[in-house]
Design an enzyme around this catalytic site. Structure first.
Site, PDB file in Angstrom:
ATOM      1  N   GLY A 117      41.263  50.332  38.929  1.00  0.00           N
ATOM      2  CA  GLY A 117      40.919  49.528  39.307  1.00  0.00           C
ATOM      3  C   GLY A 117      39.213  49.330  39.501  1.00  0.00           C
ATOM      4  O   GLY A 117      39.270  48.527  39.240  1.00  0.00           O
ATOM      5  N   ARG A 174      45.287  42.268  31.560  1.00  0.00           N
ATOM      6  CA  ARG A 174      46.378  42.811  31.538  1.00  0.00           C
ATOM      7  C   ARG A 174      48.359  42.705  30.525  1.00  0.00           C
ATOM      8  O   ARG A 174      48.318  42.674  30.035  1.00  0.00           O
ATOM      9  CB  ARG A 174      47.283  43.666  32.688  1.00  0.00           C
ATOM     10  CG  ARG A 174      46.772  44.226  33.404  1.00  0.00           C
ATOM     11  CD  ARG A 174      47.417  44.578  35.039  1.00  0.00           C
ATOM     12  NE  ARG A 174      47.289  45.805  35.643  1.00  0.00           N
ATOM     13  CZ  ARG A 174      46.966  46.078  36.948  1.00  0.00           C
ATOM     14  NH1 ARG A 174      47.413  44.752  38.135  1.00  0.00           N
ATOM     15  NH2 ARG A 174      46.449  47.026  37.452  1.00  0.00           N
ATOM     16  N   LYS A 201      37.219  59.163  49.523  1.00  0.00           N
ATOM     17  CA  LYS A 201      37.738  60.294  50.217  1.00  0.00           C
ATOM     18  C   LYS A 201      38.657  61.649  48.786  1.00  0.00           C
ATOM     19  O   LYS A 201      39.240  60.835  48.361  1.00  0.00           O
ATOM     20  CB  LYS A 201      39.589  59.951  50.768  1.00  0.00           C
ATOM     21  CG  LYS A 201      39.161  58.883  52.400  1.00  0.00           C
ATOM     22  CD  LYS A 201      39.641  58.701  52.840  1.00  0.00           C
ATOM     23  CE  LYS A 201      39.867  57.633  54.311  1.00  0.00           C
ATOM     24  NZ  LYS A 201      41.289  57.534  54.513  1.00  0.00           N
ATOM     25  N   GLY A 253      47.495  53.827  40.564  1.00  0.00           N
ATOM     26  CA  GLY A 253      48.207  54.568  40.721  1.00  0.00           C
ATOM     27  C   GLY A 253      48.955  55.696  39.746  1.00  0.00           C
ATOM     28  O   GLY A 253      49.504  56.971  40.055  1.00  0.00           O
TER      29      GLY A 253
END
Length: 391
Positions: free
Chosen positions: A345, A34, A192, A368
């Site tokens: 991630g 990053r 999920k 996100g």
């Protein structure tokens, strides 16, 4: 949105909101990705003669309380070594004056230490804005957060724009989502369906092939009437999975046929991996990975794709005996001539684990924000930057 190159920066005070939220172990940076991705914007501003301030969040500190483990001190040290010049770390930068010389760079301590940061406090946002002539939003990974350093400051600063990293993230995402070269293949992994249902529904209208991994794959296998033993899946999302399967079939798109899987009896790093035909899965088996036959079929489809979107591993790649599927996936995407975009991630961790960083077309630094953009949501930072754009 305005870009940093649209402005004359010489002698201007420039505040860059970067995403320098890197993993730090015992005071040492364990992944520089990053920071490296943020450097082009910082170095450009310095080269153009700006007085540069950089801030970022790091970790999840409690507002108003300083914590050494969440300090940007290692970041300032890293930048000092990179530009061969001391980069000061300014701690109480909101309320205490600090020196800023021309062509100088300072790091402003973790913005999440500031009370009101997460709540997008107006007073704090105005204090941020007062520090600079130009605010540069370069932290695409936080673009989904409506906070003082990502949104509020852009409301009140004199001039606002996006940095080079933010622009490259958008270009890569738009290349895949708006004008993909066909055929397009998407890989979506994760535990999920509920966390990625919107993405799955959106992609089912776009892709020629949809490859699933993890608990998401199990839910779709169950929806097709396939025995998955006691593997992780979501009962309440079986109707959603059935709907997506029918939509893909109606469009002439498809899910790969799963022939073999890698099973164990319990989630443990020492569990013995057993390869089984999908029809031989026993009631007490847990599916932890896809088998070689299944992966060979997926690799064939990857080799034919022109555009690839990858979010999430195929199996429990953290355990070596269940990592083969994700490893094959990473290698095949890296060797593909297609434009490949990877984000999230776990995805980045898998790419790094198998040493494929240099072979993926574009690796998003976002988590996100990446997912919400793919879902089609309007990100708050983009919203305010568009609003403040000079026409």
């Amino acid at each position: 949105m305005n870009r940093i190159s649209d402005f004359e920066l010489k002698n201007k005070k420039v505040l860059i909101r970067a995403d320098l939220n890197v993993p730090i172990l015992s005071g040492a940076i364990s992944s520089e990705n990053r920071i490296q991705a943020s450097l082009p914007t910082i170095l450009y501003a310095l080269k153009e003669g700006a007085k540069v301030m950089v801030t970022s969040h790091l970790g999840r500190p409690e507002e108003g309380i300083y914590s050494q483990e969440n300090s940007l001190e290692p970041i300032a040290k890293y930048l000092s070594e990179h530009i061969n010049k001391t980069v000061p770390l300014i701690k109480n930068w909101v309320y205490e004056p600090f020196k800023l010389d021309s062509s100088n760079l300072v790091v402003l301590e973790n913005c999440r230490f500031n009370i009101g940061e997460k709540a997008n406090d107006i007073s704090l946002s105005k204090k941020y804005a007062a520090l600079a002539d130009i605010f540069v939003m370069d932290a695409f990974g936080t673009a989904h957060r409506k906070q003082a350093s990502t949104y509020g400051v852009a409301e009140y600063c004199k001039e606002v724009c996006i940095g080079k990293l933010f622009a490259s993230e958008l270009e890569a995402l738009n290349k895949v989502l708006s004008k993909p070269e066909l055929p397009m293949l998407a890989i979506v992994g994760g535990s999920k369906v509920s966390t990625k249902l919107n993405i799955l529904e959106l992609l089912s209208d776009k892709v020629d092939q949809l490859v699933l991994g993890g608990g998401i794959a199990n839910t779709f296998l169950k929806a097709q009437g396939i025995n998955i033993g006691k593997s992780l899946y979501e009962e309440s999302f079986l109707p959603s999975a059935e709907k997506i399967i029918k939509k893909l079939e109606k469009r002439g798109a498809s899910l790969p046929i799963i022939k073999d899987v890698v099973c164990g009896k319990r989630f443990d790093e020492n569990e013995v991996a057993v390869v089984k035909h999908i029809s031989d899965v026993e009631p007490d088996d847990i599916i932890f990975d896809l088998g070689e036959q299944s992966m060979n079929s997926i690799v064939e489809k990857i080799n034919k794709a022109k555009t690839i979107l990858w979010n999430g591993p195929i199996g429990v790649f953290e355990f070596k005996q269940f990592s083969k599927g994700t490893e094959m996936l990473a290698h095949s995407i890296a060797n593909s001539p297609a434009f490949s975009l990877a984000g999230g991630g776990d995805t980045i961790a898998a790419i790094e684990a198998f040493g494929m960083e240099k072979n993926i077309s574009y690796i998003s630094t976002a988590g996100g924000a990446f997912l919400e953009f793919v879902e089609g949501k309007k990100l708050p930072a983009i919203e305010i930057l568009e609003k403040r754009a000079i026409i």
